[in-house]
Design a protein around this motif. Structure first.
Motif, mmCIF file in Angstrom:
data_model
loop_
_atom_site.group_PDB
_atom_site.id
_atom_site.type_symbol
_atom_site.label_atom_id
_atom_site.label_comp_id
_atom_site.label_asym_id
_atom_site.label_seq_id
_atom_site.Cartn_x
_atom_site.Cartn_y
_atom_site.Cartn_z
ATOM 1 N N UNK A 292 68.290 -61.197 8.260
ATOM 2 C CA UNK A 292 67.511 -62.024 7.346
ATOM 3 C C UNK A 292 67.113 -63.363 7.954
ATOM 4 N N UNK A 293 67.075 -63.425 9.277
ATOM 5 C CA UNK A 293 66.700 -64.690 9.922
ATOM 6 C C UNK A 293 65.309 -65.082 9.450
ATOM 7 N N UNK A 294 65.136 -66.303 8.969
ATOM 8 C CA UNK A 294 63.839 -66.702 8.431
ATOM 9 C C UNK A 294 62.782 -66.783 9.516
ATOM 10 N N UNK B 279 63.457 -63.051 -13.083
ATOM 11 C CA UNK B 279 64.348 -61.920 -12.827
ATOM 12 C C UNK B 279 64.174 -61.368 -11.408
ATOM 13 N N UNK B 280 64.119 -62.290 -10.448
ATOM 14 C CA UNK B 280 63.932 -61.907 -9.049
ATOM 15 C C UNK B 280 65.214 -62.028 -8.228
ATOM 16 N N UNK B 281 66.268 -62.566 -8.808
ATOM 17 C CA UNK B 281 67.503 -62.767 -8.055
ATOM 18 C C UNK B 281 68.227 -61.441 -7.821
ATOM 19 N N UNK B 282 68.801 -61.268 -6.626
ATOM 20 C CA UNK B 282 69.526 -60.023 -6.327
ATOM 21 C C UNK B 282 70.727 -59.804 -7.235
ATOM 22 N N UNK B 283 71.297 -60.881 -7.763
ATOM 23 C CA UNK B 283 72.509 -60.747 -8.587
ATOM 24 C C UNK B 283 72.202 -60.479 -10.052
ATOM 25 N N UNK C 121 72.168 -64.111 -3.693
ATOM 26 C CA UNK C 121 71.875 -65.524 -3.421
ATOM 27 C C UNK C 121 73.106 -66.259 -2.906
ATOM 28 N N UNK C 122 74.313 -65.779 -3.250
ATOM 29 C CA UNK C 122 75.526 -66.382 -2.699
ATOM 30 C C UNK C 122 75.556 -66.205 -1.183
ATOM 31 N N UNK C 123 75.141 -65.057 -0.704
ATOM 32 C CA UNK C 123 75.100 -64.841 0.743
ATOM 33 C C UNK C 123 74.124 -65.788 1.426
ATOM 34 N N UNK D 125 67.080 -66.828 1.206
ATOM 35 C CA UNK D 125 67.012 -66.212 -0.122
ATOM 36 C C UNK D 125 65.662 -65.531 -0.339
ATOM 37 N N UNK D 126 64.582 -66.201 0.002
ATOM 38 C CA UNK D 126 63.259 -65.602 -0.162
ATOM 39 C C UNK D 126 63.116 -64.361 0.709
ATOM 40 N N UNK D 127 63.686 -64.403 1.898
ATOM 41 C CA UNK D 127 63.619 -63.249 2.787
ATOM 42 C C UNK D 127 64.395 -62.057 2.242
ATOM 43 N N UNK D 128 65.621 -62.312 1.783
ATOM 44 C CA UNK D 128 66.409 -61.167 1.303
ATOM 45 C C UNK D 128 65.892 -60.659 -0.041
ATOM 46 N N UNK D 129 65.137 -61.506 -0.774
ATOM 47 C CA UNK D 129 64.476 -61.049 -1.999
ATOM 48 C C UNK D 129 63.165 -60.334 -1.686
#
Length: 264
Positions: free
Chosen positions: A251-253, A94-98, A206-208, A45-49
């Motif tokens: 998005x591999x951490x 307000x940092x969530x992709x959704x 975040x669901x992903x 999640x942190x990576x994709x954000x």
């Protein structure tokens, strides 16, 4: 250090993410399936954000948490523990992709998140602590960095809590019932994903991060485990395994992530 001084600001110039944020996770050598999935979910999640953070393994990470939930994220003056609490922290800023999804899309994401964190997570706990052969290996793994007498007492406590949870989640708590539930969850996820790249359709949310982490950690289950039935629940669905490979590639951490791709 440019990593430590990195800050993100909103339109009003207010700092809302500290580049010195640190994610504390249990040591990989003593992690078991359910905790691995929780930690991977937050990392992804942190990576994709596109949020910078430092990654640190600690054998006592679970005991650093005020709730017992892992991982532990320290960002600025805020400490958030566990996936749900970290989600709330990101949502507040307000940092969530959704955050810009329509209400129907957000409700859909919440429903599937509940499915993952309910039945699928319970099946992971069952596979980890309620199957005798698996439980023996996982007790040894979990206790590997604990001093006596904790190395004896805490794995037994984990095993008892795992049994209590599964007895509450499943009517008979028999393998055939539990793995049927896991199969149904995976079938539902497979149908929902279809041929799309992400559960958020054109971009990951975040669901992903949540779906990917749980499916990937199941697929990565140690081959030494006597019972790997839960792995087949995922492998039956080609689009889910392809999805995991796609998410891992993009998005591999890394152990420490910055938006420019540099690691620390």
């Amino acid at each position: 250090n440019d990593h430590l001084s990195f800050m993100m600001q909103n339109r009003e110039g207010k700092v809302f993410w500290d580049g010195a944020a640190c994610l504390y996770v249990p040591s990989s050598s003593c992690s078991v399936l359910p905790s691995k999935a929780h930690c991977l979910a937050v990392q992804s999640l942190l990576n994709l954000c596109n949020l910078p953070y430092r990654y640190e393994e600690r054998p006592n990470a679970e005991f650093m948490s005020h709730s017992g939930q892992i991982p532990v994220l320290v960002e600025g003056k805020t400490t958030s523990c566990g996936f749900d609490e970290i989600i709330s922290h990101l949502q507040f800023h307000e940092l969530l992709p959704s955050s810009d999804l329509p209400p129907a899309g957000q409700l859909d994401a919440k429903a599937f998140s509940a499915l993952i964190q309910g039945k699928l997570w319970a099946a992971e706990v069952f596979s980890t602590w309620c199957v005798p052969g698996n439980a023996k290996i996982n007790c040894q793994t979990y206790s590997s960095q604990l001093a006596w007498p904790l190395s004896l007492a805490l794995p037994l406590l984990k095993k008892r809590r795992g049994n209590d949870l599964c007895n509450a989640m499943f009517s008979s708590c028999k393998p055939e019932e539990v793995y049927l539930e896991a199969h149904e969850v995976c079938r539902t996820l497979s149908l929902r994903l279809g041929s799309a790249e992400y559960f958020g359709d054109t971009r990951p949310t975040e669901l992903d991060a949540l779906v990917y982490s749980h499916l990937q950690c199941i697929l990565d289950l140690d081959e030494a485990m006597p019972d790997r039935t839960i792995v087949e629940c995922v492998r039956k669905h080609a689009n889910l395994t392809e999805y995991c490979a796609r998410m891992a590639e993009r998005f591999v951490p890394s152990q420490s992530y910055r938006p420019d791709g540099a690691s620390r």
